[in-house]
Design a protein around this motif. Structure first.
Motif, PDB file in Angstrom:
ATOM      1  N   ILE A 137     -41.784-153.662  27.469  1.00  0.00           N
ATOM      2  CA  ILE A 137     -42.125-154.761  28.366  1.00  0.00           C
ATOM      3  C   ILE A 137     -41.951-156.087  27.649  1.00  0.00           C
ATOM      4  CG2 ILE A 137     -44.028-155.899  29.573  1.00  0.00           C
ATOM      5  CD1 ILE A 137     -45.060-153.071  30.262  1.00  0.00           C
ATOM      6  N   LEU A 138     -42.489-156.197  26.424  1.00  0.00           N
ATOM      7  CA  LEU A 138     -42.426-157.456  25.690  1.00  0.00           C
ATOM      8  C   LEU A 138     -41.024-157.745  25.178  1.00  0.00           C
ATOM      9  CD1 LEU A 138     -45.717-157.281  23.597  1.00  0.00           C
ATOM     10  CD2 LEU A 138     -45.261-158.760  25.544  1.00  0.00           C
ATOM     11  N   ALA A 139     -40.301-156.712  24.767  1.00  0.00           N
ATOM     12  CA  ALA A 139     -39.019-156.945  24.117  1.00  0.00           C
ATOM     13  C   ALA A 139     -37.877-157.156  25.094  1.00  0.00           C
ATOM     14  CB  ALA A 139     -38.691-155.760  23.206  1.00  0.00           C
ATOM     15  N   LEU A 180     -43.730-157.718   8.619  1.00  0.00           N
ATOM     16  CA  LEU A 180     -42.875-158.508   9.494  1.00  0.00           C
ATOM     17  C   LEU A 180     -41.449-158.541   8.954  1.00  0.00           C
ATOM     18  CD1 LEU A 180     -45.145-161.623  10.206  1.00  0.00           C
ATOM     19  CD2 LEU A 180     -44.611-159.782  11.818  1.00  0.00           C
ATOM     20  N   VAL A 181     -40.481-158.432   9.870  1.00  0.00           N
ATOM     21  CA  VAL A 181     -39.069-158.551   9.510  1.00  0.00           C
ATOM     22  C   VAL A 181     -38.364-159.523  10.452  1.00  0.00           C
ATOM     23  CG1 VAL A 181     -36.885-157.334   9.131  1.00  0.00           C
ATOM     24  CG2 VAL A 181     -39.066-156.189   8.624  1.00  0.00           C
ATOM     25  N   ASP A 182     -38.367-159.192  11.740  1.00  0.00           N
ATOM     26  CA  ASP A 182     -37.741-160.032  12.762  1.00  0.00           C
ATOM     27  C   ASP A 182     -38.657-160.129  13.977  1.00  0.00           C
ATOM     28  OD1 ASP A 182     -35.186-160.703  11.570  1.00  0.00           O
ATOM     29  OD2 ASP A 182     -34.591-158.612  11.879  1.00  0.00           O
ATOM     30  N   PRO A 183     -39.787-160.814  13.877  1.00  0.00           N
ATOM     31  CA  PRO A 183     -40.696-160.911  15.021  1.00  0.00           C
ATOM     32  C   PRO A 183     -40.108-161.785  16.129  1.00  0.00           C
ATOM     33  CG  PRO A 183     -41.446-162.336  13.246  1.00  0.00           C
ATOM     34  CD  PRO A 183     -40.290-161.549  12.699  1.00  0.00           C
ATOM     35  N   THR A 184     -40.121-161.260  17.349  1.00  0.00           N
ATOM     36  CA  THR A 184     -39.511-161.984  18.459  1.00  0.00           C
ATOM     37  C   THR A 184     -40.472-162.315  19.597  1.00  0.00           C
ATOM     38  OG1 THR A 184     -38.833-159.907  19.503  1.00  0.00           O
ATOM     39  CG2 THR A 184     -37.245-160.959  18.015  1.00  0.00           C
ATOM     40  N   ASP A 228     -41.546-156.689  16.845  1.00  0.00           N
ATOM     41  CA  ASP A 228     -40.592-156.970  15.771  1.00  0.00           C
ATOM     42  C   ASP A 228     -39.411-156.017  15.953  1.00  0.00           C
ATOM     43  OD1 ASP A 228     -39.246-156.832  13.147  1.00  0.00           O
ATOM     44  OD2 ASP A 228     -40.899-158.099  12.474  1.00  0.00           O
ATOM     45  N   ILE A 229     -38.209-156.569  16.124  1.00  0.00           N
ATOM     46  CA  ILE A 229     -37.069-155.742  16.488  1.00  0.00           C
ATOM     47  C   ILE A 229     -36.468-154.979  15.315  1.00  0.00           C
ATOM     48  CG2 ILE A 229     -36.485-157.179  18.456  1.00  0.00           C
ATOM     49  CD1 ILE A 229     -34.220-158.405  16.786  1.00  0.00           C
ATOM     50  N   SER A 230     -36.950-155.244  14.078  1.00  0.00           N
ATOM     51  CA  SER A 230     -36.337-154.587  12.913  1.00  0.00           C
ATOM     52  C   SER A 230     -37.335-153.961  11.956  1.00  0.00           C
ATOM     53  CB  SER A 230     -35.483-155.595  12.136  1.00  0.00           C
ATOM     54  OG  SER A 230     -34.480-156.161  12.942  1.00  0.00           O
ATOM     55  N   ALA A 231     -38.613-153.953  12.298  1.00  0.00           N
ATOM     56  CA  ALA A 231     -39.645-153.531  11.346  1.00  0.00           C
ATOM     57  C   ALA A 231     -39.955-152.046  11.400  1.00  0.00           C
ATOM     58  CB  ALA A 231     -40.927-154.331  11.573  1.00  0.00           C
ATOM     59  N   GLY A 232     -39.230-151.279  12.207  1.00  0.00           N
ATOM     60  CA  GLY A 232     -39.559-149.869  12.366  1.00  0.00           C
ATOM     61  C   GLY A 232     -39.234-149.009  11.167  1.00  0.00           C
ATOM     62  N   GLY A 233     -38.257-149.431  10.389  1.00  0.00           N
ATOM     63  CA  GLY A 233     -37.929-148.669   9.189  1.00  0.00           C
ATOM     64  C   GLY A 233     -37.148-147.410   9.438  1.00  0.00           C
ATOM     65  N   ILE A 234     -36.634-147.216  10.650  1.00  0.00           N
ATOM     66  CA  ILE A 234     -35.835-146.036  10.984  1.00  0.00           C
ATOM     67  C   ILE A 234     -34.427-146.495  11.338  1.00  0.00           C
ATOM     68  CG2 ILE A 234     -35.570-144.078  12.549  1.00  0.00           C
ATOM     69  CD1 ILE A 234     -38.598-144.197  13.011  1.00  0.00           C
ATOM     70  N   GLU A 282     -44.160-147.521  15.563  1.00  0.00           N
ATOM     71  CA  GLU A 282     -42.738-147.669  15.288  1.00  0.00           C
ATOM     72  C   GLU A 282     -42.047-146.422  15.810  1.00  0.00           C
ATOM     73  OE1 GLU A 282     -41.521-147.333  11.106  1.00  0.00           O
ATOM     74  OE2 GLU A 282     -43.600-146.869  10.634  1.00  0.00           O
ATOM     75  N   GLY A 283     -40.780-146.557  16.157  1.00  0.00           N
ATOM     76  CA  GLY A 283     -40.100-145.413  16.730  1.00  0.00           C
ATOM     77  C   GLY A 283     -38.598-145.526  16.642  1.00  0.00           C
ATOM     78  N   ASP A 284     -37.938-144.441  16.985  1.00  0.00           N
ATOM     79  CA  ASP A 284     -36.491-144.350  16.899  1.00  0.00           C
ATOM     80  C   ASP A 284     -35.876-144.928  18.166  1.00  0.00           C
ATOM     81  OD1 ASP A 284     -33.920-143.796  16.314  1.00  0.00           O
ATOM     82  OD2 ASP A 284     -34.083-141.619  16.483  1.00  0.00           O
ATOM     83  N   PHE A 285     -36.003-146.207  18.321  1.00  0.00           N
ATOM     84  CA  PHE A 285     -35.368-146.895  19.445  1.00  0.00           C
ATOM     85  C   PHE A 285     -34.959-148.269  18.991  1.00  0.00           C
ATOM     86  CE2 PHE A 285     -40.026-146.957  19.891  1.00  0.00           C
ATOM     87  CZ  PHE A 285     -40.286-148.313  19.732  1.00  0.00           C
ATOM     88  N   ASP A 286     -33.919-148.789  19.631  1.00  0.00           N
ATOM     89  CA  ASP A 286     -33.397-150.112  19.289  1.00  0.00           C
ATOM     90  C   ASP A 286     -33.957-151.122  20.266  1.00  0.00           C
ATOM     91  OD1 ASP A 286     -31.562-152.116  18.160  1.00  0.00           O
ATOM     92  OD2 ASP A 286     -30.586-151.949  20.112  1.00  0.00           O
ATOM     93  N   ALA A 287     -34.342-152.285  19.756  1.00  0.00           N
ATOM     94  CA  ALA A 287     -34.974-153.291  20.629  1.00  0.00           C
ATOM     95  C   ALA A 287     -34.247-154.618  20.576  1.00  0.00           C
ATOM     96  CB  ALA A 287     -36.431-153.481  20.202  1.00  0.00           C
ATOM     97  N   ASP A 288     -33.018-154.630  20.139  1.00  0.00           N
ATOM     98  CA  ASP A 288     -32.306-155.899  20.032  1.00  0.00           C
ATOM     99  C   ASP A 288     -31.750-156.326  21.375  1.00  0.00           C
ATOM    100  OD1 ASP A 288     -31.163-158.102  19.048  1.00  0.00           O
ATOM    101  OD2 ASP A 288     -29.702-157.118  17.769  1.00  0.00           O
TER     102      ASP A 288
END
Length: 218
Positions: free
Chosen positions: A17-19, A164-168, A182-188, A212-218
């Motif tokens: 929802i947020l991303a 934090l890595v890329d908080p949007t 954060d679109i890049s902080a998942g570490g996967i 965190e999860g195995d999904f892309d949020a960009d």
């Protein structure tokens, strides 16, 4: 009691929802204020579905706004939006004074690099998620509701123990914590790049991952 599985599902839903959604906030009279980055405008939607543009196009360009990124409404009903490319590059915050009038340049700062998300707390302070501040490590800022406004750093991604890595995007929970997408902080690793995460940042700046999860949020 909510199980860990169900808690994870709730957080994933919040993440998407947020991303991914066009960002919107409800006013006291029920109208919803929507930031539409694709068409670079802010619109108002009534409870019956009627739509009207508040600011757009040349009204934005005339004050140096080029890409609406997010919008928020203060406890006093004032509408603010953030532009990630305004003020000659660092981005900044604008205040809407009236429909179909040029917004006011409210605040910018040299520490801004790519401010994308805003929220407003009960005291009228504006919380900003900047995905590229401090050497690309990202940060959460507070624009203090003072005259003139001042900037405080709540959390940054280049400190010991930071996540934090890329908080949007940012929202504020009932306890005053900042809930950050954060679109890049998942570490996967995914085929599209790093996965995303939902991060809690306390008012004192402590950072912790909620999900965190195995999904892309960009």
């Amino acid at each position: 009691m909510i199980s860990n599985k169900h808690f994870g599902i709730i957080l994933v839903g919040l993440f998407f929802i947020l991303a991914f959604s066009i960002l919107s906030y409800a006013l006291a009279d029920g109208d919803i204020i929507v930031a539409d980055p694709t068409s670079d405008r802010i619109i108002s939607v009534t409870p019956t579905g009627d739509q009207s543009q508040i600011v757009y196009g040349n009204l934005l360009f005339s004050v140096g706004s080029f890409q609406v990124a997010d919008v928020a409404v203060s406890p006093a009903g004032e509408i603010f939006f953030v532009d990630s490319h305004a003020f000659g590059g660092p981005g900044g915050i604008f205040k809407i004074v009236a429909p179909n009038q040029a917004p006011l340049q409210y605040f910018s700062h040299p520490d801004f690099v790519d401010p994308n998300g805003i929220a407003i707390d009960k005291d009228g302070n504006i919380i900003v998620a900047d995905m590229s501040a401090f050497g690309g490590n990202g940060a959460i800022f507070k624009v203090v509701n003072s005259s003139p406004p001042t900037l405080e750093v709540i959390a940054r991604g280049d400190t010991l123990g930071a996540v934090l890595v890329d908080p949007t995007r940012v929202a504020i929970d009932a306890n005053g914590n900042y809930i950050v997408v954060d679109i890049s902080a998942g570490g996967i690793s995914t085929p599209f790049g790093p996965s995303g995460a939902i991060i809690k940042v306390t008012p004192s700046g402590t950072q912790s991952k909620l999900f965190e999860g195995d999904f892309d949020a960009d």
